[in-house]
Design a protein around this motif. Structure first.
Motif, PDB file in Angstrom:
ATOM      1  N   GLU A  53      -1.250  -6.805  -1.396  1.00  0.00           N
ATOM      2  CA  GLU A  53      -0.737  -5.862   0.073  1.00  0.00           C
ATOM      3  C   GLU A  53      -0.917  -6.140   1.498  1.00  0.00           C
ATOM      4  N   ARG A  91      -2.531   1.679  -6.326  1.00  0.00           N
ATOM      5  CA  ARG A  91      -1.412   0.916  -5.241  1.00  0.00           C
ATOM      6  C   ARG A  91      -0.702   1.999  -4.859  1.00  0.00           C
ATOM      7  N   ARG A  92      -0.644   3.161  -5.044  1.00  0.00           N
ATOM      8  CA  ARG A  92       0.245   4.015  -3.557  1.00  0.00           C
ATOM      9  C   ARG A  92      -0.977   3.845  -2.580  1.00  0.00           C
ATOM     10  N   ARG A 134      -2.331   1.462  -1.419  1.00  0.00           N
ATOM     11  CA  ARG A 134      -2.455   0.412  -0.688  1.00  0.00           C
ATOM     12  C   ARG A 134      -0.561   0.292   0.125  1.00  0.00           C
ATOM     13  N   GLU A 135      -0.390   0.323  -0.521  1.00  0.00           N
ATOM     14  CA  GLU A 135       1.522   0.539   0.149  1.00  0.00           C
ATOM     15  C   GLU A 135       1.825   0.884   1.361  1.00  0.00           C
ATOM     16  N   ALA A 136       1.344   2.306   1.429  1.00  0.00           N
ATOM     17  CA  ALA A 136       0.832   3.535   2.525  1.00  0.00           C
ATOM     18  C   ALA A 136       0.307   2.717   3.696  1.00  0.00           C
ATOM     19  N   LYS A 187      -5.973  -1.822 -10.698  1.00  0.00           N
ATOM     20  CA  LYS A 187      -4.711  -2.285  -9.983  1.00  0.00           C
ATOM     21  C   LYS A 187      -3.972  -0.422 -10.118  1.00  0.00           C
ATOM     22  N   LYS A 237       2.621 -13.991   1.080  1.00  0.00           N
ATOM     23  CA  LYS A 237       3.338 -12.538   2.093  1.00  0.00           C
ATOM     24  C   LYS A 237       4.047 -12.691   3.172  1.00  0.00           C
TER      25      LYS A 237
END
Length: 720
Positions: free
Chosen positions: A187, A443-444, A446-448, A438, A161
């Motif tokens: 992420e 997940r939210r 980590r994404e932020a 996860k 990634k």
């Protein structure tokens, strides 16, 4: 995401090499087992937007790209050449690159300096060609390069990634390990990777400089086996760490590991303990275990720093709260003391049975409303006595553990945590036992950009490094003390000894120290019996120590050259005769300058101060407890000279047995200010006198009101 201060001014020549407008692959191949094929595959599949020129005299095209029989036939001068051919061909190909106007080359082949013998000669020839024609080199013996923000993937790694972690690694397998771990994480992404290989031209300091300038990199991460120019790396690390985190894993922490590192890269692997200390002094975050590399890099990249080391823990289980408290204390962090106002607000939000002391245990208050965890985190984050917040427990898994209806509440809690992380200067870190599965709320987070870890230990390690970085930035720029300037008397002492092909004698060493304001005891050198009688009168009423003075007798006690606790002229005269006789028996050809007479040092705490000219990092100072402590416990601290006042103080504070200096069993604490002045005084001597190779003050007796240098040894570099 937390903002970073910026990037270093753009100066590195590596930008043109790592974001090239065109690439020639010399040794491109259609054989999937060849590295020339992998490189072409990475460029084609990765969507590289520049021109690609496969060079292979036997192929018309490779992977659908027109091939050229030689570099001379390529229609333009490529910005970068990737050389995939055997080692013996490389010097000639570098010469061709120079003629064609190629400014940078990456050499994949092994068989150079790391092999010794003919490999060393071949590497020297390659480097001479490169310098003659102005070609910069990555490698040889490199695992390759990628720059994902420019679609340059010369490793053909899949599922990597694009992100903001820059990696420089002397191990290709370590890069692969980090890439697979990041893929599992989901992420974490990378900006640039370079395998420096043998660093024949471009070294770690150059790569670090590039990452410091790269706008796509938020944290520089390095796997190091050995530095070529450690002094230059320390200077670059100071500059880069002032704007973004630098994470280093240094292999070779054992004698066996150091041997393996040398045979693998041909690099010098110095003292691991010394390396760690001088890197931390330069603002580097050093990790001890390889599986800490990516978690720490992720945490530092996202959070950058903590204003201090006081941590507030929010837990939904007493057991994990206790574990967190244990690990935080072991890591040198502290549990923040919550104010009465903060505790009152927590009591209002939670059940009566909840514990509002730190760690905060919600005691079932969140079972039906997990978003309360976010409320508690915000309350403690607003406490001025808190520097960072750690959530431990099962957040993200309430809807799986209890009822699906709780998912919405968990998501609202996650959004509130994201808002807190974005608005606060205090890091927010989450440990959840549900991390491996996860769930949506995690997940939210980590994404932020909120770090979420699968173990308390990893979360604490990240908080410790955030705190260390915060402390470093608070003192960054603190200048070393004023440089020591050589004196005519001091230089004469050194010049005289070097002209005789010897080191400084103990009285000369102490005279040099005294010349620069370092306190040494009163002493006399006796050369005959008549002079002994005079000296005995001068020291009347004072117990003295007597030591042989000879450049040929290094171990004085072994030669019978030491006598202690003497008082009165008869005792001193007898001891003088015994010492001279014993020394002549020990070495009949030894040159004996005389016998040193000095008052016995009072009892205190023995410490050692050393200064060495390390081949990798230059002048390095050592401090530790003396006597059995330095020989058995090896409880010492290192700093690169010259020292700042903070450097000197931190050396003293670093010792594991430092409580001895604070006084035990009713003893007074030693005079730390005097020890700091001693360290600062010694720090600049190698700069003032470049012919000093080593300095050893052992022991120095530390007292509540000063110190006494009992023995001093200064080793000199010999004239050519």
């Amino acid at each position: 995401m937390y903002p970073i201060k910026g990037h270093l001014p753009r100066q590195s020549p590596l930008h043109a090499m790592l974001a090239p407008e065109s690439v020639a692959v010399i040794g491109a191949s259609a054989d999937p087992t060849k590295r020339g094929y992998k490189a072409m595959l990475g460029l084609v599949k990765g969507g590289y937007r520049g021109a690609v020129y496969p060079v292979n005299p036997k192929a018309a095209s490779i992977l659908g790209v027109n091939a050229w029989p030689s570099l001379a036939d390529v229609p333009e001068a490529p910005a970068l050449a990737l050389i995939c051919t055997p080692a013996a061909t490389v010097p000639g190909l570098i010469a061709e690159c120079g003629k064609r106007g190629v400014k940078g080359a990456i050499i994949l082949a092994s068989g150079f300096g790391e092999m010794g013998g003919e490999g060393v000669r071949l590497e020297q020839e390659m480097l001479a060609q490169a310098r003659a024609c102005g070609v910069r080199l990555i490698g040889p013996n490199t695992s390759g390069v990628f720059n994902l923000h420019h679609q340059l993937n010369l490793l053909a790694l899949d599922h990597v990634k694009t992100g903001d972690i820059g990696v420089i690694s002397q191990s290709g397998n370590m890069l692969l390990s980090l890439a697979l771990e990041a893929e599992h994480n989901g992420e974490v992404g990378f900006s640039t990777y370079v395998g420096p290989g043998n660093q024949s031209d471009i070294g770690f300091n150059d790569y670090l400089r590039y990452l410091g300038e790269d706008e796509h990199t938020r944290v520089a991460t390095l796997y190091v086996e050995g530095f070529r120019d450690g002094r230059a790396f320390l200077q670059t690390a100071r500059e880069v760490s002032a704007v973004k985190p630098v994470v280093v894993y240094k292999s070779g922490s054992t004698a066996q590991g150091q041997k393996a590192a040398s045979s693998h890269t041909g690099a010098l692997a110095g003292s691991y303990r010394m390396t760690v200390d001088v890197l931390r002094q330069a603002g580097v975050n050093v990790v001890q275990y390889s599986d800490d590399i990516l978690p720490v890099a992720e945490g530092l990249g996202r959070l950058q720093r903590s204003p201090g080391k006081r941590v507030a823990v929010i837990a939904d289980g007493g057991g994990q709260a206790t574990i967190a408290a244990d690990r935080l204390t072991e890591a040198g962090l502290s549990l923040a003391v919550l104010s009465e106002e903060t505790r009152a607000m927590l009591k209002t939000a939670l059940f009566a049975q909840a514990s509002t002391a730190n760690p905060v245990d919600v005691a079932g208050s969140t079972d039906a409303n997990p978003s309360l965890l976010a409320t508690c985190m915000e309350i403690v984050a607003n406490d001025p006595g808190v520097d960072s917040v750690l959530l431990v427990g099962m957040f993200g898994g309430y809807s799986q553990r209890f009822d699906e209806s709780l998912l919405g509440d968990e998501m609202r809690g996650a959004e509130a945590m994201v808002e807190l992380a974005d608005s606060s200067t205090k890091p927010v870190v989450v440990y959840s036992l549900y991390t491996p599965v996860k769930p949506p709320a995690l997940r939210r987070l980590r994404e932020a950009g909120v770090p979420v870890y699968a173990s308390i230990e990893k979360a604490v390690r990240v908080l410790a490094e955030l705190g260390a970085r915060g402390e470093y930035l608070a003192r960054a720029g603190q200048a070393p003390v004023a440089a020591v300037v050589s004196s005519a008397k001091g230089q004469a002492l050194i010049d005289n000894a070097r002209s005789q092909g010897r080191d400084l004698l103990e009285p000369e060493a102490k005279a040099l120290l005294a010349e620069h304001g370092i306190g040494v005891p009163r002493e006399r050198v006796v050369r005959d019996a008549a002079e002994m009688a005079e000296v005995a009168q001068a020291f009347a009423g004072t117990p003295v120590a007597m030591k042989i003075v000879s450049p040929d007798i290094l171990h004085k006690s072994d030669a019978g050259g030491v006598a202690l606790g003497l008082e009165g002229e008869p005792a001193l005269a007898a001891a003088y005769a015994d010492i001279m006789h014993s020394a002549s028996v020990y070495d009949a050809h030894a040159w004996i300058e005389g016998v040193l007479v000095t008052p016995m040092a009072a009892k205190g705490v023995e410490v050692i101060v050393g200064l060495m000219r390390d081949p990798t990092f230059g002048p390095v100072l050592m401090f530790g407890l003396g006597g059995v402590f330095v020989e058995i416990l090896e409880d010492v601290a290192f700093r690169a000279a010259p020292l700042s006042r903070h450097d000197a103080a931190s050396m003293i504070d670093q010792l594991k047995a430092g409580k001895v200096l604070e006084g035990v069993r009713g003893a007074e604490s030693v005079d730390k200010d005097a020890l700091i002045e001693l360290l600062l005084g010694v720090s600049g001597l190698m700069e003032a006198y470049p012919h000093i190779a080593e300095l050893d003050l052992n022991p120095v007796i530390a007292y509540p009101d000063g110190y006494a240098v009992v023995d001093a040894r200064i080793i000199l570099e010999r004239p050519e």
